[in-house]
Structures are given as C-alpha cells and as structure tokens.
Write a protein that holds these residues in place. Structure first.
Motif, PDB file in Angstrom:
ATOM      1  N   VAL A  94     -53.551  28.602 -89.050  1.00 26.69           N
ATOM      2  CA  VAL A  94     -53.417  28.641 -87.662  1.00 26.69           C
ATOM      3  C   VAL A  94     -53.994  27.431 -86.759  1.00 26.69           C
ATOM      4  N   PRO A  95     -55.315  26.875 -87.145  1.00 25.74           N
ATOM      5  CA  PRO A  95     -55.680  25.893 -86.338  1.00 25.74           C
ATOM      6  C   PRO A  95     -54.729  24.679 -86.292  1.00 25.74           C
ATOM      7  N   LEU A  96     -54.436  24.374 -87.418  1.00 26.26           N
ATOM      8  CA  LEU A  96     -53.376  23.048 -87.999  1.00 26.26           C
ATOM      9  C   LEU A  96     -52.092  23.477 -86.793  1.00 26.26           C
ATOM     10  N   ALA A  97     -51.556  24.589 -86.939  1.00 19.90           N
ATOM     11  CA  ALA A  97     -50.167  24.954 -86.362  1.00 19.90           C
ATOM     12  C   ALA A  97     -50.486  24.768 -84.663  1.00 19.90           C
ATOM     13  N   ARG A  98     -51.551  25.126 -84.298  1.00 17.03           N
ATOM     14  CA  ARG A  98     -52.056  25.125 -82.770  1.00 17.03           C
ATOM     15  C   ARG A  98     -52.161  23.694 -82.215  1.00 17.03           C
ATOM     16  N   ALA A  99     -52.792  22.766 -83.300  1.00 20.91           N
ATOM     17  CA  ALA A  99     -53.016  21.371 -82.969  1.00 20.91           C
ATOM     18  C   ALA A  99     -51.526  20.855 -83.036  1.00 20.91           C
ATOM     19  N   PHE A 100     -50.647  21.085 -83.840  1.00 17.77           N
ATOM     20  CA  PHE A 100     -49.427  20.650 -83.653  1.00 17.77           C
ATOM     21  C   PHE A 100     -48.677  20.774 -82.370  1.00 17.77           C
ATOM     22  N   GLU A 101     -48.934  22.130 -81.861  1.00 13.74           N
ATOM     23  CA  GLU A 101     -48.359  22.553 -80.592  1.00 13.74           C
ATOM     24  C   GLU A 101     -49.093  21.722 -79.529  1.00 13.74           C
ATOM     25  N   GLU A 102     -50.216  21.830 -79.365  1.00 16.91           N
ATOM     26  CA  GLU A 102     -51.111  20.925 -78.367  1.00 16.91           C
ATOM     27  C   GLU A 102     -50.672  19.260 -78.461  1.00 16.91           C
ATOM     28  N   ALA A 103     -50.335  19.050 -79.333  1.00 16.37           N
ATOM     29  CA  ALA A 103     -49.835  17.526 -79.513  1.00 16.37           C
ATOM     30  C   ALA A 103     -48.244  17.299 -79.176  1.00 16.37           C
ATOM     31  N   GLY A 104     -47.734  18.625 -78.711  1.00 15.74           N
ATOM     32  CA  GLY A 104     -46.512  18.447 -78.116  1.00 15.74           C
ATOM     33  C   GLY A 104     -45.210  18.723 -79.063  1.00 15.74           C
TER      34      GLY A 104
ATOM     35  N   VAL B 154     -43.512  29.754 -87.729  1.00 16.58           N
ATOM     36  CA  VAL B 154     -44.084  30.186 -88.716  1.00 16.58           C
ATOM     37  C   VAL B 154     -43.357  31.414 -89.455  1.00 16.58           C
ATOM     38  N   ALA B 155     -42.598  30.966 -90.520  1.00 13.66           N
ATOM     39  CA  ALA B 155     -41.847  31.763 -91.630  1.00 13.66           C
ATOM     40  C   ALA B 155     -42.534  32.694 -92.305  1.00 13.66           C
ATOM     41  N   VAL B 156     -42.385  33.931 -92.339  1.00 18.40           N
ATOM     42  CA  VAL B 156     -43.327  35.120 -93.108  1.00 18.40           C
ATOM     43  C   VAL B 156     -42.450  36.189 -93.433  1.00 18.40           C
ATOM     44  N   PRO B 157     -42.641  36.861 -94.612  1.00 18.99           N
ATOM     45  CA  PRO B 157     -41.910  38.125 -94.701  1.00 18.99           C
ATOM     46  C   PRO B 157     -42.046  39.002 -93.299  1.00 18.99           C
ATOM     47  N   SER B 158     -41.220  39.943 -93.226  1.00 18.53           N
ATOM     48  CA  SER B 158     -41.249  40.550 -92.080  1.00 18.53           C
ATOM     49  C   SER B 158     -42.505  41.626 -91.722  1.00 18.53           C
ATOM     50  N   GLY B 159     -43.132  42.022 -92.749  1.00 19.95           N
ATOM     51  CA  GLY B 159     -44.511  42.550 -92.725  1.00 19.95           C
ATOM     52  C   GLY B 159     -45.541  41.837 -92.288  1.00 19.95           C
ATOM     53  N   CYS B 160     -45.413  40.322 -92.178  1.00 23.72           N
ATOM     54  CA  CYS B 160     -46.482  39.492 -91.808  1.00 23.72           C
ATOM     55  C   CYS B 160     -46.204  39.108 -90.344  1.00 23.72           C
ATOM     56  N   ALA B 161     -45.043  39.406 -89.789  1.00 22.92           N
ATOM     57  CA  ALA B 161     -44.652  38.719 -88.523  1.00 22.92           C
ATOM     58  C   ALA B 161     -45.783  39.123 -87.297  1.00 22.92           C
ATOM     59  N   ALA B 162     -46.031  40.428 -87.372  1.00 26.64           N
ATOM     60  CA  ALA B 162     -46.803  40.854 -86.042  1.00 26.64           C
ATOM     61  C   ALA B 162     -48.160  40.050 -86.463  1.00 26.64           C
ATOM     62  N   ALA B 163     -49.077  39.900 -87.319  1.00 24.57           N
ATOM     63  CA  ALA B 163     -50.139  39.146 -87.693  1.00 24.57           C
ATOM     64  C   ALA B 163     -49.854  37.733 -87.126  1.00 24.57           C
ATOM     65  N   VAL B 164     -48.814  37.016 -87.197  1.00 25.90           N
ATOM     66  CA  VAL B 164     -48.249  35.784 -86.680  1.00 25.90           C
ATOM     67  C   VAL B 164     -48.443  35.896 -84.892  1.00 25.90           C
ATOM     68  N   ALA B 165     -47.594  36.746 -84.855  1.00 23.17           N
ATOM     69  CA  ALA B 165     -47.632  36.875 -83.203  1.00 23.17           C
ATOM     70  C   ALA B 165     -48.866  36.985 -82.627  1.00 23.17           C
TER      71      ALA B 165
ATOM     72  N   THR C  27     -51.812  35.839 -83.241  1.00 19.55           N
ATOM     73  CA  THR C  27     -52.341  34.156 -83.235  1.00 19.55           C
ATOM     74  C   THR C  27     -51.682  33.614 -81.993  1.00 19.55           C
ATOM     75  N   GLY C  28     -50.665  34.038 -81.424  1.00 20.11           N
ATOM     76  CA  GLY C  28     -50.245  33.370 -80.285  1.00 20.11           C
ATOM     77  C   GLY C  28     -48.842  32.249 -80.881  1.00 20.11           C
ATOM     78  N   LEU C  29     -48.703  32.215 -82.096  1.00 21.00           N
ATOM     79  CA  LEU C  29     -47.757  31.268 -82.751  1.00 21.00           C
ATOM     80  C   LEU C  29     -46.272  32.142 -82.654  1.00 21.00           C
ATOM     81  N   VAL C  30     -45.370  31.523 -82.890  1.00 21.32           N
ATOM     82  CA  VAL C  30     -43.922  32.148 -82.945  1.00 21.32           C
ATOM     83  C   VAL C  30     -43.458  32.580 -84.382  1.00 21.32           C
ATOM     84  N   PRO C  31     -43.351  33.738 -84.803  1.00 20.15           N
ATOM     85  CA  PRO C  31     -42.948  34.139 -86.066  1.00 20.15           C
ATOM     86  C   PRO C  31     -41.455  34.019 -86.407  1.00 20.15           C
ATOM     87  N   VAL C  32     -41.178  33.794 -87.593  1.00 17.84           N
ATOM     88  CA  VAL C  32     -39.776  33.873 -88.109  1.00 17.84           C
ATOM     89  C   VAL C  32     -39.909  34.781 -89.171  1.00 17.84           C
TER      90      VAL C  32
END
Length: 426
Positions: free
Chosen positions: A18-28, A33-44, A46-51
């Motif tokens: 999560v911190p690295l993904a956010r750092a990428f977003e903050e850099a523009g 974040v691609a995950v099995p369907s059961g993990c998508a809510a956990a990604v969401a 964090t504020g990241l976009v799940p697939v």
C-alpha cells in the motif's frame, strides 16, 4: 505511467504494497491493484482502485489450508535445501503447488486486464506468481514485493533453486512465456541483519505506514517512539503491555492463551490485535513484546517499533523469521507444538532482559536507514535504472484445433458493474 500491483491475499501480503502504491499515485502515476474477488473490498478500504481477477481455489481459502511443519528446521535452511529431509522437501513442494494453483486461478483475468490496460510495470507480491506471467506476456518489468521475510523463498522452483515446478511451467507456456522468466527485481523491507543472502537482485525499501490503520506503523510514529516501561528504564508508572498479533482466524493455540492468562495475572496488559484481514502492525504505547506467528509483515512492523518479539511458528517461513530474530537477539522462537510453560518462560525472558529491547531498537535503526517508498518510486521510474531492458511481448500459442464442431454461440449476459471505484475492465 501505469503501474499494476497484484497480490492474492489481504492483510500481511497487501499491507506492505500500500505505501508504495500510494507513493506512485502521489508522483502522478496511475495505479490499479488486481486481486481475487474476495480481496477487492480490502483493497478498496485502503483508497486504492481494485480490479477483481478470478476467485481463489476453495482449498486456498479454507482455514488451515497451508501445510504445518513438525520440529525445528535449521536457521539457514533456504541456503541449503538439499540438506532437508524428504518430509521437509515435500512440505515445501506442497506450499509451492498451493501458490501455483492460486496463480492459475488468477492468471486469465490478470492477463486479460493487463493486455487491456497496458501497464508499464507490474509489482506483485512475492508469492503471486501470476504477476510474473502477466509482466512477461506484456514484455514489461516485473518487480517482486517482499513482505519482510528473511529470505527470498522461491517456492515456485523445485527444491527452491531448481527448475520451475511442473504446474508453473505449464502455466507459463499456456501464455507463450518462457518458464525461466523471473522477476527482474525484488523490493525487500527486511532489516539487513535479519536477511539471508540470495542469488537475486534485491533493493531495500523502508517499512512505512499505511496511515488508514490497514498497514504497518510508521517507524517514526508515536508507537515507535514510545519507551517501554519496566526494568529497561521506561517511565515510572507506565502500563506494561504485550501485543498478541495472530493471523489465523482460529486464534493462537491453547498453550499461548494459557501463558497470556498467567501474564495478565501478574499485572501485564495483553492487547489483542486484529486477524488476517488487518495485520496488527501498530504496537501500542508501552508495548514490551509482540507475540505472533512469524509472518514477515508482523516481524518487520514490530522491529520498526523497536519491540522484542516472541514467534510461535506453524510453518517453515515463519519459523525461519523467528530463528533470524533469535540470532539477532531481538526475540525468541518457539514451534507451534510448544507448551504453556515454554511460552511463559520465553515471555518472562523478553520482559525482564533489557538486551532484547536493545537489539530490537537496533533493528529499528536499520529500518529507518532504508530508502522510503518515494525514493523507491523515483528509482523504479528512472529510465536509467537497471531494472531490465524491456523484452518483446510474449507470442500467444496457436489455438488448438477443435476435435468436434463448434457449438452455436449462446447469448451473452453483460457482466454486472463492479461495486468498486474504477474497477471496470480497463
């Protein structure tokens, strides 16, 4: 630049990304974040976009699905796997085959999304082998994100250092990819004194906070700066606490529960952390020891806070992490079949000997010296960074000739819209 992250599990596998993904977003940059369907809510959360890509095999979701070990393994067994016994090698093979089945379940959806979205970089959790497949199909760099373990465990390889497991090789060939393809770089948050050498390219990255409460404590945050109370010179009158951080839904074994009841009877407060969906990675103020199973994320989180650790390990990787902590003088290791008396004795030792706190603070200093997520993003996006020259995309294998005439097409139903922001196919 588009960056595709992928993991197969929430908690200790997702949180370090999560911190690295956010750092990428903050850099523009754009991040998914691609995950099995059961993990998508956990990604969401964090504020990241799940697939959502596929569904985990039932066996992988079941409690206790991962094989358990018996007895204590050598503290450096990843360096000499040929010296392990047949039962030990069989256990590693079973763990690798489990991850291959997960990769098979994710690969079709992950590759389809990657072909559509066209990321320039794939960052996958170290055990999400489908990420390497997707990167190879596109001909873009693959970066393995470790979660704090002491070794780069190549469970996708026979006996760790041999050729790919047969199932993984078949999966690679299915997508026209060379089975010898490996991640180009590994991001490693493990403190240097805990890490074992490995014949792969690793770059250190500091264990940083996911500040919404889903990730590790910031090494410079209040939990890290709290001075433990007691004999090591902590503030008088401060409450002594032990943090219990257990991933398995069934909780710790009875030996651990019984020992903690005895500790509470002596006036020490036991603070129970969340389960697998939210790793307990923020030791509370006054915490003098963390008790956990030995997962890499928990090891590094407690080390980042400068807190001694008791590892009660049920599996080989977790036992390895505990053994490395013990060798560094920052913790104790027990196996999952231990007794309450041994757990109590180990906890008493951690609470009473200042040397454990001193060693834990040494690990914290090592973590603080590592480059942070922002610096890692700068390195990974630098065109001169020696990740790897981009390779041409894989050539898909020719379609098999049908043995029977094709059936007439059935009417198709459009997929239901995803409830997650931005989780459309592309």
């Amino acid at each position: 630049m588009r960056v595709l992250f992928t993991t197969w599990s929430p908690g200790g596998h997702l949180a370090p990304m999560v911190p690295l993904a956010r750092a990428f977003e903050e850099a523009g940059h754009q991040v998914r974040v691609a995950v099995p369907s059961g993990c998508a809510a956990a990604v969401a959360r964090t504020g990241l976009v799940p697939v959502p890509v596929g569904t985990l095999p039932k066996a992988a979701r079941a409690a206790g699905a991962a094989p358990r070990l018996r007895g204590r393994w050598p503290a450096d067994w990843p360096l000499r796997p040929a010296e392990l016994g047949a039962e030990q090698r069989g256990l590693l093979r079973a763990l690798g085959d489990k991850q291959v089945r997960i990769a098979e379940a994710m690969a079709q959806g992950l590759v389809a999304f990657a072909r559509c979205w066209r990321p320039a970089l794939v960052v996958h959790d170290a055990s999400a082998y489908a990420g390497t497949v997707a990167a190879a199909v596109l001909g873009v760099p693959a970066v393995g994100q470790m979660w704090g373990s002491a070794a780069v465990l190549r469970l996708d390889r026979q006996d760790l250092h041999g050729p790919p497991l047969p199932g993984y090789a078949r999966l690679m060939r299915r997508y026209g990819v060379d089975p010898a393809r490996e991640p180009d770089l590994w991001l490693d948050p493990c403190p240097p004194s805990l890490a074992l050498p490995a014949p792969v390219r690793r770059t250190p990255v500091r264990f940083a906070a996911a500040d919404d409460g889903t990730g590790p404590a910031d090494p410079g945050g209040p939990a890290a700066s709290a001075t433990p109370a007691g004999r090591d010179g902590g503030p008088p009158g401060a409450v002594s606490r032990i943090c219990l951080a257990w991933d398995d839904a069934d909780g710790p074994p009875e030996a651990v529960r019984a020992a903690l009841r005895q500790v509470e009877a002596r006036g020490v407060q036991v603070v129970a952390g969340p389960g697998a969906a939210w790793p307990p990675l923020r030791p509370p103020e006054g915490c003098r020891a963390v008790v956990h199973q030995g997962g890499g994320a928990a090891v590094v989180a407690a080390a980042a806070a400068g807190v001694p650790q008791l590892v009660v390990a049920p599996r080989p990787e977790q036992q390895l992490n505990g053994a490395r902590l013990a060798l560094a003088g920052a913790g104790r290791l027990l196996t999952a079949d231990t007794s309450a008396a041994h757990v109590l004795a180990a906890l008493s030792e951690l609470l009473e000997r200042p040397s454990y706190t001193a060693a834990a603070r040494g690990l914290r200093a090592e973590i603080l010296a590592l480059p942070g997520p922002e610096e890692t993003v700068a390195r990974l996006t630098d065109p001169d960074h020696p990740r790897r020259a981009d390779r041409p995309p894989a050539t898909p294998p020719p379609p098999a000739t049908p043995r029977h005439p094709a059936a007439p097409p059935h009417p198709t139903t459009p997929p239901a819209p995803s409830p997650y922001r931005g989780a459309a196919p592309c």
